[in-house]
Design a protein around this motif. Structure first.
Motif, PDB file in Angstrom:
ATOM      1  N   ILE A 202      18.939  22.445 -21.131  1.00 43.28           N
ATOM      2  CA  ILE A 202      19.494  23.084 -22.322  1.00 43.28           C
ATOM      3  C   ILE A 202      19.774  22.038 -23.403  1.00 43.28           C
ATOM      4  O   ILE A 202      19.441  22.223 -24.577  1.00 43.28           O
ATOM      5  CB  ILE A 202      20.783  23.850 -21.958  1.00 43.28           C
ATOM      6  N   PHE A 263      20.564  31.491 -21.244  1.00 45.94           N
ATOM      7  CA  PHE A 263      19.343  30.683 -21.307  1.00 45.94           C
ATOM      8  C   PHE A 263      18.355  31.079 -20.218  1.00 45.94           C
ATOM      9  O   PHE A 263      17.433  30.324 -19.920  1.00 45.94           O
ATOM     10  CB  PHE A 263      19.684  29.198 -21.184  1.00 45.94           C
ATOM     11  N   TYR A 264      18.531  32.243 -19.616  1.00 50.16           N
ATOM     12  CA  TYR A 264      17.598  32.725 -18.600  1.00 50.16           C
ATOM     13  C   TYR A 264      16.555  33.617 -19.270  1.00 50.16           C
ATOM     14  O   TYR A 264      16.877  34.700 -19.752  1.00 50.16           O
ATOM     15  CB  TYR A 264      18.326  33.490 -17.494  1.00 50.16           C
ATOM     16  N   THR A 269      16.696  32.591 -24.400  1.00 49.42           N
ATOM     17  CA  THR A 269      16.827  31.207 -24.854  1.00 49.42           C
ATOM     18  C   THR A 269      16.595  31.106 -26.356  1.00 49.42           C
ATOM     19  O   THR A 269      17.351  30.439 -27.077  1.00 49.42           O
ATOM     20  CB  THR A 269      15.834  30.308 -24.102  1.00 49.42           C
ATOM     21  N   SER A 272      19.597  32.504 -28.229  1.00 49.55           N
ATOM     22  CA  SER A 272      20.777  31.636 -28.189  1.00 49.55           C
ATOM     23  C   SER A 272      20.642  30.470 -29.160  1.00 49.55           C
ATOM     24  O   SER A 272      21.594  30.128 -29.876  1.00 49.55           O
ATOM     25  CB  SER A 272      20.991  31.123 -26.756  1.00 49.55           C
ATOM     26  N   THR A 293      11.136  27.090 -31.175  1.00 45.79           N
ATOM     27  CA  THR A 293      11.019  28.247 -30.281  1.00 45.79           C
ATOM     28  C   THR A 293       9.608  28.833 -30.299  1.00 45.79           C
ATOM     29  O   THR A 293       9.091  29.256 -29.263  1.00 45.79           O
ATOM     30  CB  THR A 293      12.041  29.323 -30.670  1.00 45.79           C
ATOM     31  N   ALA A 415      17.083  27.731 -16.087  1.00 45.50           N
ATOM     32  CA  ALA A 415      17.459  27.966 -17.482  1.00 45.50           C
ATOM     33  C   ALA A 415      16.411  27.399 -18.430  1.00 45.50           C
ATOM     34  O   ALA A 415      15.748  26.408 -18.128  1.00 45.50           O
ATOM     35  CB  ALA A 415      18.819  27.340 -17.764  1.00 45.50           C
ATOM     36  N   GLY A 416      16.281  28.022 -19.592  1.00 47.34           N
ATOM     37  CA  GLY A 416      15.370  27.541 -20.615  1.00 47.34           C
ATOM     38  C   GLY A 416      13.924  27.914 -20.350  1.00 47.34           C
ATOM     39  O   GLY A 416      13.598  28.645 -19.412  1.00 47.34           O
ATOM     40  N   TYR A 417      13.044  27.400 -21.183  1.00 45.80           N
ATOM     41  CA  TYR A 417      11.617  27.712 -21.061  1.00 45.80           C
ATOM     42  C   TYR A 417      11.032  27.100 -19.786  1.00 45.80           C
ATOM     43  O   TYR A 417      10.286  27.759 -19.058  1.00 45.80           O
ATOM     44  CB  TYR A 417      10.866  27.201 -22.293  1.00 45.80           C
TER      45      TYR A 417
END
Length: 453
Positions: A202, A263-264, A269, A272, A293, A415-417
């Motif tokens: 993150i 962030f899931y 994500t 956020s 993004t 979490a995240g991409y």
């Protein structure tokens, strides 16, 4: 870009008196199933890695909760020490305050931490230990903050302990320090505990967009950075049920706007990150976030293509709680997976509303129950995979159901991409594992062997 405003995401915290809002279950004295208040307070504060954490009570209280979560540190490891006053029968009869004072003095002299958190337990609360007075005297004498955390296990659930820990931070820590001049004002992440290193993914994304992470509350945190959390421009609440009350109190006291996010999943994500830039009122930052993004989502689409072919159309039962109860659904939908059952026993009313927005009308809600209730949903809904906490892993194995661990004991960051890509890989590996075909086939001694004359 028109991010959703904070007032559209308003939720009630654990102290709310609204008749229809029940973010925290009513405390049931003596009930520690799923974690007690003491456990919840430690979950919140132990990720402050350079501080010392002292349990004032019998040694079993420290042993039962120590190292129970997969929070990772990039540096100090003092919080991993299992400090306890180890009260015995004589201490319970005659009082353990002298033992607490000696323990604090030993930790301060031996380790010189920036702060010491002292946790009450059921035993010390019942015998009437004046822990606040001992901590106040030690603070003045030693010159370091000695912070009482009054969250004995019998007062309620783990989630109540999270809230009590947040109140301790607000009362004794936040606002007691100032950031260095070279630190730009940015965002606090509240309720993110760096499980399996998710915080690092993150923070990398935030840095790429030029967003400063001011204070981690509390994943991989340092005590000093929490003291200046009141100077942030925005608070993002990652786990609403745990520390939403802290964000509301900081908004009231320090006028810091907050929003709830996750962030899931790629969409969550992206939302956020955009919401951070929007609330910071920085147009250049918004443009950087848009570019970041768009680039990350385009790359992720290509990377996920081989896994989506396998996962598309699969049916899953999700049994978790809090922010994951709805945010993981978003991630699964992006992978082409249909959620046919979802647990709601640890979710707020707002969490449940978000779940309902993300699933179909035929999805079964599982408000309570154990392994038998989950298994019934898996069978009735013909689910292909179970996504739940580690305590259900062996049930899934015995029942020959593919399984992915999603709770705090896990060793994979989702979490995240990059996290969504890891989740896709884990689910593909679980579904395609040849063990399921082997386990469902007859044992060698049960197979019919043709008789050879």
């Amino acid at each position: 870009m028109e991010p959703i405003r904070k007032d559209e995401l308003e939720a009630k915290d654990c102290g709310s008196q609204a008749p229809k809002s029940k973010p925290c279950p009513r405390p049931k004295p003596g009930e520690a199933a799923g974690g007690c208040s003491f456990d919840g307070a430690q979950i919140t504060l132990l990720p402050i890695m350079d501080a010392a954490h002292l349990v004032h009570g019998p040694i079993a209280c420290a042993g039962n909760s120590w190292e129970s979560r997969g929070t990772l540190s990039s540096g100090p490891s003092l919080s991993q020490y299992g400090f306890a006053t180890d009260l015995n029968d004589n201490d319970i009869i005659f009082g353990g305050e002298k033992k607490l004072k000696d323990s604090i003095d030993y930790i301060a002299g031996r380790f010189a931490p920036p702060a010491i958190f002292v946790y009450s337990t059921c035993v010390t609360a019942l015998i009437g230990e004046d822990m606040d007075a001992v901590c106040k005297e030690a603070t003045g004498r030693l010159g370091i903050p000695v912070i009482p955390v009054n969250s004995p296990g019998f007062v309620g659930s783990k989630n109540l302990g999270n809230r009590l820990a947040g109140e301790a931070l607000l009362q004794y820590v936040i606002g007691t320090g100032e950031p260095e001049d070279n630190i730009p004002l940015g965002v606090n992440l509240i309720g993110e505990y760096n499980i399996a290193g998710e915080m690092w993914d993150i923070e990398k994304l935030m840095n790429s967009a030029g967003i400063t992470l001011m204070s981690r509350i509390t994943g991989d945190a340092r005590y000093k950075e929490i003291t200046w959390a009141h100077r942030a421009k925005v608070n993002m609440v990652v786990c609403s049920r745990a520390l939403l009350g802290l964000a509301k109190a900081m908004e009231s006291k320090y006028h810091i706007p907050y929003f709830e996010g996750s962030f899931y999943g790629a969409k969550e994500t992206t939302y956020s990150l955009r919401q951070m830039a929007f609330l910071m009122n920085d147009r250049e930052m918004e443009r950087r976030v848009d570019r970041l993004t768009e680039r990350e989502e385009s790359r992720l689409i290509q990377d996920l293509r081989p896994y989506r072919k396998i996962l598309k159309g699969k049916r899953a039962v999700l049994y978790t709680g809090g922010v994951k109860s709805w945010s993981i659904i978003s991630a699964l939908k992006e992978l082409g997976i249909q959620v046919v059952g979802v647990g709601t026993n640890k979710s707020t009313d707002d969490d449940i509303a978000r779940i309902a927005e993300r699933v179909g009308d035929d999805t079964e809600f599982i408000p309570e129950g154990g392994a038998s209730r989950i298994l019934k949903t898996v069978r009735d809904r013909k689910a292909d995979i179970m996504i739940a906490g580690g305590r259900n892993m062996y049930v899934a194995m015995k029942e020959q159901i593919p399984f992915v661990d999603i709770n705090q004991e896990r060793h994979r960051a989702y979490a995240g991409y990059e996290g969504l890509l890891r989740l896709a890989k884990e689910m593909t590996y679980s579904l395609a594992n040849p063990i399921w075909k082997l386990a469902s086939s007859p044992a060698p001694w049960d197979k019919e062997v043709p008789y050879d004359r």
